[in-house]
Scaffold this motif. Structure first.
Motif, mmCIF file in Angstrom:
data_model
loop_
_atom_site.group_PDB
_atom_site.id
_atom_site.type_symbol
_atom_site.label_atom_id
_atom_site.label_comp_id
_atom_site.label_asym_id
_atom_site.label_seq_id
_atom_site.Cartn_x
_atom_site.Cartn_y
_atom_site.Cartn_z
ATOM 1 N N THR A 238 0.839 -1.210 0.000
ATOM 2 C CA THR A 238 0.000 0.000 0.000
ATOM 3 C C THR A 238 0.871 1.258 0.000
ATOM 4 O O THR A 238 0.603 2.221 -0.711
ATOM 5 N N GLU A 240 4.210 1.469 -0.825
ATOM 6 C CA GLU A 240 5.344 1.617 -1.748
ATOM 7 C C GLU A 240 5.197 0.845 -3.044
ATOM 8 O O GLU A 240 6.103 0.845 -3.874
ATOM 9 N N LEU A 242 3.532 1.141 -5.811
ATOM 10 C CA LEU A 242 3.476 1.781 -7.134
ATOM 11 C C LEU A 242 4.452 2.953 -7.203
ATOM 12 O O LEU A 242 4.160 4.036 -7.693
ATOM 13 N N SER A 246 2.315 5.634 -5.230
ATOM 14 C CA SER A 246 1.592 4.747 -4.307
ATOM 15 C C SER A 246 0.495 5.493 -3.558
ATOM 16 O O SER A 246 -0.589 4.951 -3.315
ATOM 17 N N LYS A 258 0.957 -3.716 -6.635
ATOM 18 C CA LYS A 258 2.381 -3.696 -7.022
ATOM 19 C C LYS A 258 2.471 -3.674 -8.537
ATOM 20 O O LYS A 258 1.769 -4.410 -9.225
#
Ligand code: GLU
Length: 308
Positions: A238, A240, A242, A246, A258
């Motif tokens: 949650t 990190e 993206l 994120s 992810k």
């Protein structure tokens, strides 16, 4: 939730965005630049083991950064959740996935296991007497999360190993700051291999569904990881998963996710299902443009949001 309802919203998300022409393939890895940017797939695997899928869902593409979740899960088994927090960290860097400045800003501690620096440090933590054992354990974890057919692509691996000077530099920086737990050359090489396996959107949806199902793969019915570690993995995703987008994903979608520069993107709906998309063109943050839109549409329409 009925399978038919999921299929309808999945189809709507796919039809709406499959033709979107935005973003570009990653080009710093030559293999990725050559992939047909028109390819597009979306897949769901439910915790009951149902698969609903459409588009180019047989196409095998590079797992890339999504592999970091499997390696994190393995490292958590090896050294525990507090070991991960102490040695790697549990917070976003707020900077791009391969940032060196992020290390400088935090006394060379990588902070996140889901960016390149932290991911290589995580690979170095895996208990293994030698390089091949380290690699084999990581590959087995990917197979557990997805299926026994997951393999390294020699072509992709060569393409990455020959062009990963930036990651090699990060590995040595970590080593010099005592944040690398095996030989840095070995860590970088094995990390690069773990990014070089090929997967389909169904494989990634299975991985997401395994996390949604508290660590049991809903297709093989085998336990892959201790269910107690799942919330900690989802928390890391949650915060990190993206890269430096994120926060936007948490705000707009509200699911642990992810992405990878190969064009894959997955999200976890705890207790219900895993969803994954594949579409190679990326935005500036390194996330799949169509993938983001498809998953956002799917999650919003079905009111899947862990914060609601
Ligand atoms: N192998 C890629 C790298 O290390 C993975 C990056 C990603 O997908 O974020 O740069």
């Amino acid at each position: 939730m009925k399978k038919e309802e999921i299929r309808l919203v999945l189809k709507e998300s796919y039809e709406k965005y499959k033709g979107l022409k935005e973003g570009v393939n990653a080009s710093y890895i030559p293999y990725l630049e050559k992939i047909n940017p028109e390819l597009c797939a979306i897949s769901v695997v439910t915790v009951d083991g149902e698969t609903i899928s459409m588009g180019d869902d047989k196409f095998k593409f590079a797992i890339e950064s999504i592999s970091k979740v499997c390696t994190l899960a393995l490292a958590m088994q090896d050294i525990g959740i507090n070991g991960i927090r102490k040695k790697i960290g549990d917070s976003p860097t707020g900077l791009p996935f391969n940032s060196v400045i992020a290390l400088e800003l935090h006394k060379d501690k990588p902070l996140s296991p889901l960016v390149n620096a932290g991911a290589m440090a995580t690979t170095s933590i895996i208990k293994a007497a030698d390089k091949e054992t380290r690699w084999k354990r990581i590959l087995e974890m990917q197979r557990g999360f997805m299926n026994a057919q997951i393999e390294l692509s020699e072509e992709l691996n060569a393409s990455e190993q020959n062009t990963n000077c930036h990651n090699k530099s990060i590995a040595w920086l970590l080593y010099s700051a005592h944040h690398m737990y095996c030989d840095p050359v070995e860590a970088c090489e094995v990390y690069t291999r773990q990014c070089s396996t090929l997967v389909t959107s169904i494989d990634l949806a299975t991985m997401a569904a395994t996390l949604a199902n508290k660590g049991i793969n809903p297709l093989t019915k085998k336990r892959v990881i201790d269910g107690r570690n799942v919330p900690h993995i989802l928390a890391e995703m949650t915060m990190e998963g993206l890269y430096d987008e994120s926060g936007d994903f948490a705000y707009l979608v509200g699911l642990p996710g992810k992405s990878g520069v190969g064009g894959g993107l997955l999200a976890v709906v705890p207790g219900k299902l895993g969803i994954a998309t594949f579409s190679p063109p990326l935005n500036v943050a390194g996330n799949s443009v169509r993938g983001l839109k498809m998953i956002r549409n799917f999650a919003n329409k079905l009111r899947f949001n862990i914060f609601c």
